[in-house]
Design a protein around this motif. Sequence first.
Motif, short mmCIF file in Angstrom:
data_model
loop_
_atom_site.label_atom_id
_atom_site.label_comp_id
_atom_site.label_asym_id
_atom_site.label_seq_id
_atom_site.Cartn_x
_atom_site.Cartn_y
_atom_site.Cartn_z
N ALA A 10 0.86 -0.99 0.18
CA ALA A 10 -0.27 -0.07 -0.01
C ALA A 10 0.77 1.40 0.06
N GLY A 11 0.04 2.24 0.28
CA GLY A 11 0.80 3.57 -0.44
C GLY A 11 2.02 3.77 -1.62
N GLN A 12 2.56 5.53 -1.82
CA GLN A 12 3.06 5.63 -2.40
C GLN A 12 4.99 5.30 -2.77
N GLY A 13 4.84 5.81 -3.80
CA GLY A 13 6.29 5.17 -4.24
C GLY A 13 6.70 3.95 -4.96
N TRP A 14 5.54 3.85 -5.17
CA TRP A 14 5.90 1.75 -6.50
C TRP A 14 5.89 2.23 -7.49
N SER A 144 5.86 0.30 -17.23
CA SER A 144 5.68 -0.73 -16.21
C SER A 144 4.74 1.33 -15.54
N THR A 145 4.05 0.99 -14.92
CA THR A 145 2.61 1.92 -14.22
C THR A 145 3.10 2.18 -12.93
N THR A 146 2.94 3.77 -12.91
CA THR A 146 2.95 3.62 -11.20
C THR A 146 1.56 4.87 -11.49
#
Length: 645
Positions: A10-14, A144-146
């Motif tokens: 979970a969360g941002q930065g992946w 690759s997706t953010t």
Amino acid sequence: MLATPGRPPAGQGWAVEFKWDGVRALLGVDSAGGVHLTSRNGNDVTLGYPDLVAGVATDRPLVLDGEIVALDEAGRPDFGLLQNRMHVRHPPAALQAEVPVQFYAFDVLRVGERSLLRETYDDRRAALDDLGVAGWPRFAVPPSTTEVAPPQMLDVAREHGLEGIVVKRRTSRYEPGRRAASWIKIALFTTREVVLGGWTPGEGSRGAIGSLLLGAYDGEGRLHYLGNVGTGFTQAALRALRELLEPLRADDDPFASGVPREHARGVRWVEPRLVGEVEYRTLTHDARLRHSVWRGLRPDRDPHEVVLDGAFARAPLASYGVPAAAPEAPRIVTPDELAALDALRRKGVWEVAGREIALTNLDKVIFPGRDGAPPVTKRDLVRYHARVAPHLLPYLQGRPVNMQRFPDGVTKQGFWQKEIPVHAPDWVTRWRYPDADPGDVQDYVVVDSTATLVWLANLAAIELHPWTSKLPDVHSPTWALIDIDPGPTTSFDDVLAVARLYRAALDHLGVAAAPKVTGKRGVQIWVPVTPGPTFADTRGWVEKVSKAVGRMVPELISWEWHTDRRGGRMRLDYTQNVINKTLVAPFSARPAAGAPVSMTLTWDELDDPDLRPDRWTVATALDRLETVGDPMLPLLGRAQTLPNL
């Protein structure tokens, strides 16, 4: 750098990538422009993928991390398809065309003199995009997706039948050889019900149960083996299962298709009364579960409700050493069927021997002509296989078969194929070799019908080499083979002289045998053996007879293994008497001009002054068989104990 199994973070930065079902590899370009492919375990696999090497469109130093994949008809990576390439060190052009591969580059570790190991994932992906790798032939840079959360990407992977996803921290650095928490792989699993047919004892804290043997029923009520499950149990579940399974102990294997030998050792068979549920990641081509995990018992389900459905019903089921089904009587092709073959254009569907078989490139020349005769086309080979089936099938039925294929004709490089092609029709009989090592061929074709012979002809399978042992006991040979292998300076008269010495020796020993010309330059002698002796026994026996024959004409014989050390002389080869070593079948074609065939002989024909090793062809072999018959046929299945020497 390896990913750690886990749950979607979970969360941002992946960043999220799809997980590909292929073989991990590093692709390097050195300072001299040489390209190298290295597998995950450090092996150099460059020679196996010349089509990828040819696609590299740069000569600057470079290291890419990625996956070698082969795509199915739906454009999805298919590991089963890739296996046709994985163990071929020098794949010919025909195999490269039949199983094309791609390199999915998802990371870059070096560009020129710049090492990117300490740079972030985002920076490495930007450098990868700048290289233009996606424009190289047979190369791709997967997305690759953010922008999309990992759970949603996992749903997309599921919808498209992919393996799962890999989630990577955008600030992560590349750590060679480490399984890092900054890369998380999430594999997709499917749930299905299974019938319990046996169990293996565990060790240590797993003393109750090591694994469960799983199956499901076909439409005729036969239980088929689907694999083992050995993970996902709690200690309490193991104890409870043991208590339930003990009263169900049985003496016999309940699986109609048998169980691979490596999974059958120490098994406690049970009556198939219990139903369980497992998760699995993927399904092999022969309906076996991969990466299965135990979920629990299903006491609410009747075992006979657990059936092979969906992909399980469509998959061709492998046989694991069980007695082969009684072979069908070879179908004699009818004049109407042959007329229908002649009426086809370049390609079409031929209905023959009760099957519809798609044929292609029927007018392609496979063999150049000989002695003024026209060339031999694939249509001619298909016709020959259909017509010769009653004579050829008795030597193939119930045996795994290795084949040499020449899709571009015998004047071009061919290749040996043991693994049954993944696109084989589901009516083609296949057998899984239970003693195969993990990296070896697992699944073989068993040629037991006229239709299968026709299908092989369409693959341009020229040479057919049956095992000398039969199912189910492939460790007990039914033939002992004598191979008179001529050297470069050996005349056919010398070959015949040695064959006559074998004739005298075998007659003296009272051993029944029959010779055949190979269709090339040599003569072979096949000796029927009552199953029981091992390959070491038959090999030792043939070696003793051959050494005795060789002492009679030492000037003609060399015992050197390497051909360049034989001084041009022939070798009396007894080493073919090994499991999965084979000689060409009687009446099989050979890859030479005119399409010569291997033909069985009477012993008296060794004295025929007109005899030649390639005398008969696909155009003349049937006339010979109709007038003379098959002298070797009475030896098929003959009970014969080799005398002590």
